[in-house]
Scaffold this motif. Structure first.
Motif, PDB file in Angstrom:
ATOM      1  N   TRP A  63      35.780  37.929  32.717  1.00 56.93           N
ATOM      2  CA  TRP A  63      36.569  37.881  33.954  1.00 56.93           C
ATOM      3  C   TRP A  63      35.685  38.222  35.150  1.00 56.93           C
ATOM      4  CZ3 TRP A  63      37.705  40.547  38.246  1.00 56.93           C
ATOM      5  CH2 TRP A  63      38.776  40.093  39.013  1.00 56.93           C
ATOM      6  N   ILE A  64      34.883  39.283  35.053  1.00 64.36           N
ATOM      7  CA  ILE A  64      34.029  39.682  36.170  1.00 64.36           C
ATOM      8  C   ILE A  64      33.045  38.561  36.510  1.00 64.36           C
ATOM      9  CG2 ILE A  64      32.352  41.369  37.009  1.00 64.36           C
ATOM     10  CD1 ILE A  64      33.550  43.330  34.922  1.00 64.36           C
ATOM     11  N   ALA A  65      32.487  37.942  35.478  1.00 61.69           N
ATOM     12  CA  ALA A  65      31.476  36.911  35.699  1.00 61.69           C
ATOM     13  C   ALA A  65      32.061  35.596  36.190  1.00 61.69           C
ATOM     14  CB  ALA A  65      30.697  36.674  34.410  1.00 61.69           C
ATOM     15  N   ALA A  66      33.327  35.322  35.888  1.00 61.71           N
ATOM     16  CA  ALA A  66      33.917  34.013  36.199  1.00 61.71           C
ATOM     17  C   ALA A  66      34.915  34.040  37.344  1.00 61.71           C
ATOM     18  CB  ALA A  66      34.605  33.451  34.945  1.00 61.71           C
ATOM     19  N   ALA A  67      35.339  35.215  37.802  1.00 62.56           N
ATOM     20  CA  ALA A  67      36.424  35.305  38.779  1.00 62.56           C
ATOM     21  C   ALA A  67      36.074  34.638  40.100  1.00 62.56           C
ATOM     22  CB  ALA A  67      36.790  36.762  39.013  1.00 62.56           C
ATOM     23  N   ASP A  68      37.065  33.973  40.682  1.00 60.93           N
ATOM     24  CA  ASP A  68      36.911  33.377  42.007  1.00 60.93           C
ATOM     25  C   ASP A  68      37.553  34.297  43.043  1.00 60.93           C
ATOM     26  OD1 ASP A  68      39.617  33.075  41.587  1.00 60.93           O
ATOM     27  OD2 ASP A  68      39.555  30.883  41.429  1.00 60.93           O
ATOM     28  N   ALA A  69      37.600  33.840  44.291  1.00 66.09           N
ATOM     29  CA  ALA A  69      38.127  34.677  45.369  1.00 66.09           C
ATOM     30  C   ALA A  69      39.570  35.076  45.114  1.00 66.09           C
ATOM     31  CB  ALA A  69      37.996  33.937  46.704  1.00 66.09           C
ATOM     32  N   ALA A  70      40.366  34.162  44.573  1.00 69.73           N
ATOM     33  CA  ALA A  70      41.764  34.489  44.292  1.00 69.73           C
ATOM     34  C   ALA A  70      41.863  35.588  43.238  1.00 69.73           C
ATOM     35  CB  ALA A  70      42.505  33.230  43.817  1.00 69.73           C
ATOM     36  N   GLY A  71      40.975  35.528  42.259  1.00 75.41           N
ATOM     37  CA  GLY A  71      40.971  36.570  41.238  1.00 75.41           C
ATOM     38  C   GLY A  71      40.640  37.925  41.817  1.00 75.41           C
ATOM     39  N   TRP A  72      39.677  37.958  42.753  1.00 77.50           N
ATOM     40  CA  TRP A  72      39.315  39.236  43.359  1.00 77.50           C
ATOM     41  C   TRP A  72      40.426  39.773  44.242  1.00 77.50           C
ATOM     42  CZ3 TRP A  72      35.915  42.061  41.233  1.00 77.50           C
ATOM     43  CH2 TRP A  72      34.846  41.481  40.535  1.00 77.50           C
ATOM     44  N   GLN A  73      41.159  38.884  44.910  1.00 83.00           N
ATOM     45  CA  GLN A  73      42.313  39.343  45.679  1.00 83.00           C
ATOM     46  C   GLN A  73      43.349  39.987  44.758  1.00 83.00           C
ATOM     47  OE1 GLN A  73      42.759  39.550  48.805  1.00 83.00           O
ATOM     48  NE2 GLN A  73      41.339  38.139  49.800  1.00 83.00           N
ATOM     49  N   LYS A  74      43.523  39.391  43.594  1.00 80.59           N
ATOM     50  CA  LYS A  74      44.506  39.911  42.651  1.00 80.59           C
ATOM     51  C   LYS A  74      44.069  41.258  42.089  1.00 80.59           C
ATOM     52  CE  LYS A  74      47.197  38.462  38.615  1.00 80.59           C
ATOM     53  NZ  LYS A  74      47.391  37.389  37.608  1.00 80.59           N
ATOM     54  N   VAL A  75      42.797  41.374  41.721  1.00 83.51           N
ATOM     55  CA  VAL A  75      42.338  42.650  41.177  1.00 83.51           C
ATOM     56  C   VAL A  75      42.384  43.730  42.255  1.00 83.51           C
ATOM     57  CG1 VAL A  75      39.833  42.612  41.625  1.00 83.51           C
ATOM     58  CG2 VAL A  75      40.696  43.639  39.538  1.00 83.51           C
ATOM     59  N   GLY A  76      42.266  43.319  43.527  1.00 85.18           N
ATOM     60  CA  GLY A  76      42.382  44.294  44.605  1.00 85.18           C
ATOM     61  C   GLY A  76      43.733  44.960  44.618  1.00 85.18           C
ATOM     62  N   ALA A  77      44.799  44.169  44.415  1.00 86.79           N
ATOM     63  CA  ALA A  77      46.137  44.743  44.372  1.00 86.79           C
ATOM     64  C   ALA A  77      46.297  45.668  43.171  1.00 86.79           C
ATOM     65  CB  ALA A  77      47.179  43.626  44.325  1.00 86.79           C
ATOM     66  N   PHE A  78      45.797  45.233  42.020  1.00 92.12           N
ATOM     67  CA  PHE A  78      45.853  46.079  40.827  1.00 92.12           C
ATOM     68  C   PHE A  78      45.097  47.383  41.064  1.00 92.12           C
ATOM     69  CE2 PHE A  78      47.339  43.882  36.853  1.00 92.12           C
ATOM     70  CZ  PHE A  78      47.890  42.766  37.477  1.00 92.12           C
ATOM     71  N   ALA A  79      43.900  47.274  41.645  1.00 92.28           N
ATOM     72  CA  ALA A  79      43.048  48.443  41.812  1.00 92.28           C
ATOM     73  C   ALA A  79      43.626  49.423  42.819  1.00 92.28           C
ATOM     74  CB  ALA A  79      41.648  48.005  42.236  1.00 92.28           C
ATOM     75  N   ALA A  80      44.164  48.912  43.936  1.00 98.53           N
ATOM     76  CA  ALA A  80      44.786  49.802  44.918  1.00 98.53           C
ATOM     77  C   ALA A  80      45.969  50.538  44.296  1.00 98.53           C
ATOM     78  CB  ALA A  80      45.229  49.002  46.137  1.00 98.53           C
ATOM     79  N   SER A  81      46.760  49.828  43.508  1.00102.03           N
ATOM     80  CA  SER A  81      47.883  50.440  42.804  1.00102.03           C
ATOM     81  C   SER A  81      47.403  51.530  41.862  1.00102.03           C
ATOM     82  CB  SER A  81      48.642  49.361  42.020  1.00102.03           C
ATOM     83  OG  SER A  81      49.560  49.939  41.123  1.00102.03           O
ATOM     84  N   HIS A  82      46.374  51.225  41.104  1.00103.87           N
ATOM     85  CA  HIS A  82      45.850  52.172  40.118  1.00103.87           C
ATOM     86  C   HIS A  82      45.330  53.430  40.806  1.00103.87           C
ATOM     87  CE1 HIS A  82      43.986  53.110  36.175  1.00103.87           C
ATOM     88  NE2 HIS A  82      43.080  53.710  36.931  1.00103.87           N
ATOM     89  N   LEU A  83      44.536  53.250  41.871  1.00103.37           N
ATOM     90  CA  LEU A  83      43.965  54.400  42.553  1.00103.37           C
ATOM     91  C   LEU A  83      45.028  55.231  43.257  1.00103.37           C
ATOM     92  CD1 LEU A  83      40.704  52.836  44.001  1.00103.37           C
ATOM     93  CD2 LEU A  83      40.849  54.684  42.343  1.00103.37           C
TER      94      LEU A  83
END
Length: 667
Positions: free
Chosen positions: A490-510
């Motif tokens: 996932w880290i190696a293949a993610a596009d900009a949309a994927g990073w936007q999505k992980v941003g929401a997950f990460a902000a929630s987690h933190l």
């Protein structure tokens, strides 16, 4: 006030207060990709590779370490059609890579320990206590070859001067319960003993009295002429020796067939290249070293990433998963020493991190590491070892997207209920734990690179003769391999949309983490950290995500959570982690202070949310040193992280201790 903050933030951002987004939404790793990875990973293949690895005495700097790297790891990579190579660094007991003094090369061929006589009785039949070919861990690694004999003298732990008060070990053999390397430096180098015999401490897994611990001497080049060798015995053997010693002086004889001299640290590299940003690397590591037989630690991690590399090559070739944008770099290392040599000799590897020499260009250079997944003990039969699988969270000094990505991928893996055809079919015990030290992920966190460790703990077999292949489980290999490869891809293949999505997950987690801390900080007396937690709660939300976060591979930038200081402060002079033996070189009041603080941290008691060692706190303290943070600012960050009170005076005292070792620079 702290609870008010928590309630306010939870009501304003209810979606952020959950560890991840609503269950109805898909996981970060597309299910089709996850399923393809799970179908290709073979737990049996990883277990079979483990069986091959444990046939080698894989000691750092040894010929056998080089042999296993070339004959097993490299050969399998080449057979799978994967780009791979061997790299070596000098290892001679003199050269240092940052604070890590390289070990001497050790060519081990055999060794035995005998009881020669008891009380001078002529009718005593010599009794063998240890034979390397029977139990490889019974000979202390980096022992000097040769033969010696002498009367046993018990010296307690044998690691400090006070253990030898009133005892004469000159020309004799020290019987001790401390770590072999420290005992040899006291007994042999300091007090003239001819050798050492190490038994387990009374509280060290007494329910397993027949197992033999793994100890090392870590002999330095300047010690070679004066040093000797050591052996480890079991608790039952120690009891037998004590009974014999009651009948009169016990004389033992040790013979070790080994050679100490210049050697090399052997690393194996394998690459699956990215198509768009090949200069950025997702680095997946496992340490290949440890004595013969040692299966879970860490033949299992080495075998797992080998299976991950093979599986990903197949999946990419058959187009069952999306192509890589970034390169995935698999690396088998001698733990700590090999990794420190790598980042020392390859400065390009550390230029994606938040800490490095000033950059001449913002464009990433070839080989820079954007994230590290470190696999250390990944194939355990959790029932046989009494263990559970864990993933470490990030320390506060390097907050990142990995916590959220791996929490979600772990949940996805658990939902899949994976097992292997010949493996167990039972409940999978897992846990996300606070940052824990102890392996190569520490090196990359010290560079500011997001890094994580996968492992198993507790494990009663750890660093003993009982860490054998029969205590591995093909199902565990499959689960952990699937989890790690799905996240790494996932880290190696993610596009900009994927990073936007992980941003929401990460902000929630933190946010969930900070809300929990806000409720605990006043209860734990961490007043200095309350303001830090409050500021983080204010920042967590959409504003924590912005395009092109420095040092990070996508649109998530968490550096706002640990902003630089406002003035002048201490700055590090070395890469982390600091080699623990350096602290033993402290002198005078610095030494007294360090030892007192070490004891204080060791006795903090149970029930605290995090229980760091002094070395871990020192690691974080140095990792916060950007040259602009004052001791008071660093103390506040530590208070927020560990929920215990630190002040600027304590940090300033630690800085002066580290400065005496030339590890940090005073402002």
């Amino acid at each position: 006030m702290r609870m008010t903050w928590a309630l306010l933030l939870s009501s304003l951002f209810p979606f952020l207060a959950q560890p991840r987004l609503a269950a109805a939404e898909p996981h970060l790793v597309p299910q089709q990709v996850f399923d393809a990875v799970a179908a290709e990973i073979s737990g049996e293949r990883a277990q079979e590779t483990t069986r091959q690895l444990v046939e080698y005495h894989r000691i750092q700097g040894s010929p056998m370490m080089a042999d296993v790297a070339e004959r097993v790891v490299l050969q399998k990579l080449k057979a799978a059609g994967i780009e791979a190579r061997i790299e070596s660094f000098p290892s001679d007991g003199k050269r240092s890579y940052q604070t890590h003094r390289s070990p001497m090369g050790w060519d081990m061929r055999g060794g035995e320990l005998w009881v020669e006589s008891v009380g001078g009785r002529k009718d005593f039949v010599p009794m063998r206590l240890c034979r390397y070919s029977d139990i490889p861990t019974c000979v202390s690694t980096y022992s000097k070859g040769g033969e010696w004999s002498g009367e046993l003298v018990e010296v307690g732990r044998g690691t400090s001067e006070r253990d030898y008060e009133g005892k004469d070990v000159r020309g004799k053999v020290a019987l001790a319960s401390g770590y072999a390397g420290q005992v040899v430096r006291q007994a042999v180098l300091g007090h003239g003993a001819v050798g050492v015999v190490i038994y387990p401490a009374a509280d060290d897994r007494p329910e397993h009295p027949d197992m033999v611990r793994y100890n090392g001497l870590w002999t330095r080049a300047e010690e070679l002429d004066k040093t000797s060798g050591g052996f480890q015995i079991s608790a039952n053997q120690y009891t037998e020796l004590r009974q014999l010693m009651q009948k009169g002086p016990v004389r033992v004889r040790g013979r070790i067939d080994a050679t100490l001299g210049p050697g090399k640290l052997t690393l194996v590299h394998a690459y699956l290249r990215g198509q768009e940003r090949p200069e950025e690397e997702v680095l997946i590591t496992a340490h290949l070293d440890h004595p013969k037989w040692c299966a879970n630690d860490n033949a299992s991690g080495s075998a797992t990433i080998l299976e991950m590399a093979r599986a990903l090559k197949v999946l990419l070739d058959t187009k069952k998963v999306p192509p890589l944008r970034r390169t995935i770099h698999f690396m088998w290392v001698p733990e700590f020493f090999g990794t420190m040599a790598y980042v020392t000799e390859h400065p390009e590897a550390r230029r994606c991190g938040a800490w490095d020499e000033p950059r001449k260009s913002s464009k990433p250079v070839r080989g820079c590491v954007v994230a590290n997944l470190n696999l250390d003990m990944t194939g355990e039969d959790t029932v046989k070892t009494g263990s559970r699988f864990y993933i470490t969270r990030a320390p506060d000094s390097v907050p990142s997207f990995l916590d959220a990505l791996l929490a979600d991928t772990l949940a996805q893996t658990r939902e899949a209920n994976l097992s292997a055809p010949t493996g167990t079919h039972r409940h999978w015990p897992t846990e996300l734990i606070p940052y824990a030290q102890g392996s190569d992920h520490d090196v990359f966190l010290g560079l500011g690179v997001p890094a994580v460790m996968f492992g198993h703990d507790p494990d009663w077999t750890h660093h003993t003769s009982e860490d054998t292949v029969d205590k591995t489980d093909p199902s565990e290999f499959r689960r952990v391999g699937t989890l790690a490869l799905a996240a790494g891809h996932w880290i190696a293949a993610a596009d900009a949309a994927g990073w936007q999505k992980v941003g929401a997950f990460a902000a929630s987690h933190l946010l969930a983490v900070e809300v929990e801390r806000s409720g605990q900080s006043s209860l734990r007396g961490a007043k200095a950290g309350e303001a830090v937690i409050a500021r983080r709660l204010e920042r967590l939300g959409p504003s924590v995500r912005r395009e092109g976060g420095a040092g990070y591979p996508g649109v998530v930038d968490f550096t706002a959570l640990v902003p630089p200081g406002t003035g002048q402060g201490p700055r590090r002079r070395t890469l982390l982690p600091i080699y623990g033996d350096l602290y033993r070189e402290l002198k005078g009041e610095d030494k007294k202070w360090w030892e007192a603080e070490d004891e204080r941290f060791s006795n903090r008691g149970e029930g605290l949310p995090t229980q760091p060692t002094l070395e871990q706190v020192a690691f974080e303290t140095v990792n916060f040193m950007d040259g602009r943070r004052s001791p008071a600012e660093i103390a506040a960050l530590l208070s927020a992280e560990y929920l215990m009170e630190f002040d600027g005076a304590w940090v300033d005292r630690l800085v002066r201790v580290l400065a005496s070792l030339d590890l940090v620079a005073m402002p």
